[in-house]
Design a protein around this motif. Sequence first.
Motif, PDB file in Angstrom:
ATOM      1  N   ILE A 106       0.855  -1.067   0.182  1.00 57.69           N
ATOM      2  CA  ILE A 106      -0.037  -0.002   0.056  1.00 57.69           C
ATOM      3  C   ILE A 106       0.861   1.174   0.123  1.00 57.69           C
ATOM      4  CG2 ILE A 106      -1.776   1.185   1.099  1.00 57.69           C
ATOM      5  CD1 ILE A 106      -2.463  -1.235   3.005  1.00 57.69           C
ATOM      6  N   ASN A 107       0.697   2.008  -1.091  1.00 57.73           N
ATOM      7  CA  ASN A 107       1.462   3.478  -1.011  1.00 57.73           C
ATOM      8  C   ASN A 107       3.272   3.058  -1.125  1.00 57.73           C
ATOM      9  OD1 ASN A 107      -1.305   4.697  -0.984  1.00 57.73           O
ATOM     10  ND2 ASN A 107      -0.848   5.307   1.154  1.00 57.73           N
ATOM     11  N   THR A 108       3.572   2.123  -1.729  1.00 56.48           N
ATOM     12  CA  THR A 108       5.076   1.849  -1.658  1.00 56.48           C
ATOM     13  C   THR A 108       5.984   2.588  -2.978  1.00 56.48           C
ATOM     14  OG1 THR A 108       4.629  -0.376  -2.507  1.00 56.48           O
ATOM     15  CG2 THR A 108       4.715   0.019  -0.122  1.00 56.48           C
ATOM     16  N   LYS A 166       4.601   7.819  -4.167  1.00 60.29           N
ATOM     17  CA  LYS A 166       3.356   7.513  -3.091  1.00 60.29           C
ATOM     18  C   LYS A 166       4.100   7.894  -1.736  1.00 60.29           C
ATOM     19  CE  LYS A 166      -0.605   6.511  -4.852  1.00 60.29           C
ATOM     20  NZ  LYS A 166      -2.133   6.989  -4.513  1.00 60.29           N
ATOM     21  N   HIS A 167       5.584   7.398  -1.801  1.00 56.14           N
ATOM     22  CA  HIS A 167       6.434   7.455  -0.565  1.00 56.14           C
ATOM     23  C   HIS A 167       6.518   8.934  -0.202  1.00 56.14           C
ATOM     24  CE1 HIS A 167       9.160   5.688   2.303  1.00 56.14           C
ATOM     25  NE2 HIS A 167       9.963   6.878   1.910  1.00 56.14           N
ATOM     26  N   ILE A 168       6.828   9.660  -1.317  1.00 58.76           N
ATOM     27  CA  ILE A 168       7.030  11.104  -1.347  1.00 58.76           C
ATOM     28  C   ILE A 168       5.687  11.855  -0.784  1.00 58.76           C
ATOM     29  CG2 ILE A 168       7.762  13.162  -2.182  1.00 58.76           C
ATOM     30  CD1 ILE A 168       9.605  11.470  -3.984  1.00 58.76           C
ATOM     31  N   ILE A 169       4.616  11.687  -1.603  1.00 53.60           N
ATOM     32  CA  ILE A 169       3.470  12.660  -1.604  1.00 53.60           C
ATOM     33  C   ILE A 169       2.367  11.787  -1.047  1.00 53.60           C
ATOM     34  CG2 ILE A 169       4.311  14.527  -2.894  1.00 53.60           C
ATOM     35  CD1 ILE A 169       2.586  13.189  -5.128  1.00 53.60           C
ATOM     36  N   VAL A 179       5.418  -1.305   8.292  1.00 53.41           N
ATOM     37  CA  VAL A 179       4.422  -0.137   8.305  1.00 53.41           C
ATOM     38  C   VAL A 179       5.355   1.087   8.282  1.00 53.41           C
ATOM     39  CG1 VAL A 179       2.392   1.237   8.880  1.00 53.41           C
ATOM     40  CG2 VAL A 179       2.373  -1.282   9.122  1.00 53.41           C
ATOM     41  N   LEU A 180       5.083   2.158   7.302  1.00 47.29           N
ATOM     42  CA  LEU A 180       5.764   3.291   7.499  1.00 47.29           C
ATOM     43  C   LEU A 180       5.037   4.301   8.234  1.00 47.29           C
ATOM     44  CD1 LEU A 180       8.068   5.198   6.927  1.00 47.29           C
ATOM     45  CD2 LEU A 180       6.992   5.846   4.630  1.00 47.29           C
ATOM     46  N   VAL A 181       5.624   4.860   9.442  1.00 49.67           N
ATOM     47  CA  VAL A 181       4.804   5.631  10.154  1.00 49.67           C
ATOM     48  C   VAL A 181       5.526   7.038  10.721  1.00 49.67           C
ATOM     49  CG1 VAL A 181       3.581   3.734  11.459  1.00 49.67           C
ATOM     50  CG2 VAL A 181       5.632   4.877  12.332  1.00 49.67           C
ATOM     51  N   ALA A 182       4.782   7.888  11.395  1.00 52.00           N
ATOM     52  CA  ALA A 182       5.647   9.159  11.780  1.00 52.00           C
ATOM     53  C   ALA A 182       5.716   8.512  13.244  1.00 52.00           C
ATOM     54  CB  ALA A 182       4.368  10.357  12.055  1.00 52.00           C
ATOM     55  N   ALA A 183       7.069   8.526  13.726  1.00 51.10           N
ATOM     56  CA  ALA A 183       7.559   8.114  14.851  1.00 51.10           C
ATOM     57  C   ALA A 183       6.578   8.631  16.114  1.00 51.10           C
ATOM     58  CB  ALA A 183       9.052   8.280  15.075  1.00 51.10           C
ATOM     59  N   GLN A 184       6.113   9.856  15.997  1.00 49.79           N
ATOM     60  CA  GLN A 184       5.511  10.354  17.152  1.00 49.79           C
ATOM     61  C   GLN A 184       4.106   9.326  17.452  1.00 49.79           C
ATOM     62  OE1 GLN A 184       4.097  14.142  16.414  1.00 49.79           O
ATOM     63  NE2 GLN A 184       2.555  14.291  18.295  1.00 49.79           N
ATOM     64  N   GLY A 222      -8.128   6.652  15.034  1.00 51.62           N
ATOM     65  CA  GLY A 222      -7.875   7.976  14.112  1.00 51.62           C
ATOM     66  C   GLY A 222      -6.519   8.394  14.095  1.00 51.62           C
ATOM     67  N   GLU A 223      -5.824   8.330  15.263  1.00 43.90           N
ATOM     68  CA  GLU A 223      -4.755   8.777  15.299  1.00 43.90           C
ATOM     69  C   GLU A 223      -3.309   7.856  14.657  1.00 43.90           C
ATOM     70  OE1 GLU A 223      -4.397  11.472  19.245  1.00 43.90           O
ATOM     71  OE2 GLU A 223      -4.603   9.242  19.672  1.00 43.90           O
ATOM     72  N   VAL A 224      -3.801   6.547  14.769  1.00 44.84           N
ATOM     73  CA  VAL A 224      -3.025   5.596  14.042  1.00 44.84           C
ATOM     74  C   VAL A 224      -3.212   5.989  12.616  1.00 44.84           C
ATOM     75  CG1 VAL A 224      -2.758   3.194  13.529  1.00 44.84           C
ATOM     76  CG2 VAL A 224      -3.100   4.032  15.849  1.00 44.84           C
ATOM     77  N   MET A 225      -4.237   5.927  11.973  1.00 47.63           N
ATOM     78  CA  MET A 225      -4.625   6.148  10.666  1.00 47.63           C
ATOM     79  C   MET A 225      -3.764   7.637  10.074  1.00 47.63           C
ATOM     80  SD  MET A 225      -8.551   5.211  10.233  1.00 47.63           S
ATOM     81  CE  MET A 225      -8.593   6.450   8.831  1.00 47.63           C
ATOM     82  N   GLN A 226      -3.593   8.801  11.063  1.00 44.02           N
ATOM     83  CA  GLN A 226      -3.105   9.928  10.642  1.00 44.02           C
ATOM     84  C   GLN A 226      -1.594   9.686  10.536  1.00 44.02           C
ATOM     85  OE1 GLN A 226      -3.766  12.967  13.657  1.00 44.02           O
ATOM     86  NE2 GLN A 226      -2.303  14.219  13.008  1.00 44.02           N
ATOM     87  N   TYR A 227      -0.973   8.683  11.653  1.00 40.87           N
ATOM     88  CA  TYR A 227       0.405   8.480  11.621  1.00 40.87           C
ATOM     89  C   TYR A 227       0.778   7.261  10.634  1.00 40.87           C
ATOM     90  CZ  TYR A 227       0.444  12.179  15.484  1.00 40.87           C
ATOM     91  OH  TYR A 227       0.082  13.074  16.343  1.00 40.87           O
ATOM     92  N   SER A 228       0.171   6.738   9.763  1.00 43.71           N
ATOM     93  CA  SER A 228       0.358   5.608   9.074  1.00 43.71           C
ATOM     94  C   SER A 228       0.404   6.084   7.692  1.00 43.71           C
ATOM     95  CB  SER A 228      -0.526   4.322   9.500  1.00 43.71           C
ATOM     96  OG  SER A 228      -0.360   4.164  10.891  1.00 43.71           O
ATOM     97  N   PHE A 229       1.371   5.473   6.766  1.00 41.63           N
ATOM     98  CA  PHE A 229       1.505   6.334   5.326  1.00 41.63           C
ATOM     99  C   PHE A 229       1.661   5.038   4.441  1.00 41.63           C
ATOM    100  CE2 PHE A 229       3.071   9.631   8.323  1.00 41.63           C
ATOM    101  CZ  PHE A 229       2.371  10.614   8.086  1.00 41.63           C
ATOM    102  N   ALA A 230       2.369   3.963   4.664  1.00 36.89           N
ATOM    103  CA  ALA A 230       2.635   2.848   3.574  1.00 36.89           C
ATOM    104  C   ALA A 230       2.771   1.597   4.314  1.00 36.89           C
ATOM    105  CB  ALA A 230       3.795   3.252   2.859  1.00 36.89           C
ATOM    106  N   ALA A 231       2.710   0.627   3.735  1.00 38.91           N
ATOM    107  CA  ALA A 231       2.991  -0.626   4.349  1.00 38.91           C
ATOM    108  C   ALA A 231       3.233  -1.757   2.842  1.00 38.91           C
ATOM    109  CB  ALA A 231       1.667  -0.954   5.130  1.00 38.91           C
ATOM    110  N   MET A 232       3.917  -2.638   3.679  1.00 30.89           N
ATOM    111  CA  MET A 232       3.988  -3.871   2.836  1.00 30.89           C
ATOM    112  C   MET A 232       3.939  -5.244   3.657  1.00 30.89           C
ATOM    113  SD  MET A 232       8.089  -3.974   2.087  1.00 30.89           S
ATOM    114  CE  MET A 232       8.122  -2.087   1.502  1.00 30.89           C
ATOM    115  N   VAL A 233       3.726  -6.079   2.952  1.00 31.57           N
ATOM    116  CA  VAL A 233       3.335  -7.611   3.640  1.00 31.57           C
ATOM    117  C   VAL A 233       4.427  -8.519   2.990  1.00 31.57           C
ATOM    118  CG1 VAL A 233       2.168  -9.425   4.453  1.00 31.57           C
ATOM    119  CG2 VAL A 233       1.077  -7.234   4.455  1.00 31.57           C
ATOM    120  N   VAL A 234       5.293  -9.070   3.546  1.00 30.30           N
ATOM    121  CA  VAL A 234       6.234 -10.086   3.166  1.00 30.30           C
ATOM    122  C   VAL A 234       6.217 -11.245   3.617  1.00 30.30           C
ATOM    123  CG1 VAL A 234       7.723  -8.090   2.223  1.00 30.30           C
ATOM    124  CG2 VAL A 234       8.310  -9.069   4.367  1.00 30.30           C
TER     125      VAL A 234
END
Length: 161
Positions: free
Chosen positions: A48-50, A54-57, A81-86, A145-157
């Motif tokens: 998702i968004n990888t 998408k990684h940039i914007i 998952v790529l997140v904001a560390a906050q 909602g905050e988890v959604m706000q701070y989550s940007f991209a993901a991959m499953v391997v």
Amino acid sequence: MDYLGKFKDTENSVFDYNSPDDQVSGITTAVNLKTWFEKAGAKSLYEINTSLMKHIIGTHLTLQDLCRLNSYIAPNTHVVVLVAAQMIEYGNGKTKNHWIVWTDKLKLFNGQEITEQTALTEQVQLELYSWGKVKNQLAHGRTLGEVMQYSFAAMVVSKIP
């Protein structure tokens, strides 16, 4: 120490990485992670968004995305998952700056699994791997909602053989 940044330095011939303060050379993209996993023998199962653009914007993950990621939690997969560390206790930064690995499903604070009908105001918990530890590291009181706000991209391997 920023392990991913140091690892990436071995493949980066343009920018030298010498410390966690090296902001550009230390960036680890989804493409980098996917390549490393595949070189280690894992297979990409879902993304998702990888893409680099998408990684940039890219936008934030949706509730549907988070539920889908939950469905991939299994002994033979990694959900990265790529997140904001906050989002994580003691984390810093509101932008895409930290990769985590889910080690369990994203759940409500009472232990029930989230669904697409779950209210975004519900408090959640998530056992994850980050900074050398596996535990519930979401900052106290985080909502769905905050988890959604701070989550940007993901991959499953698949797990590395």
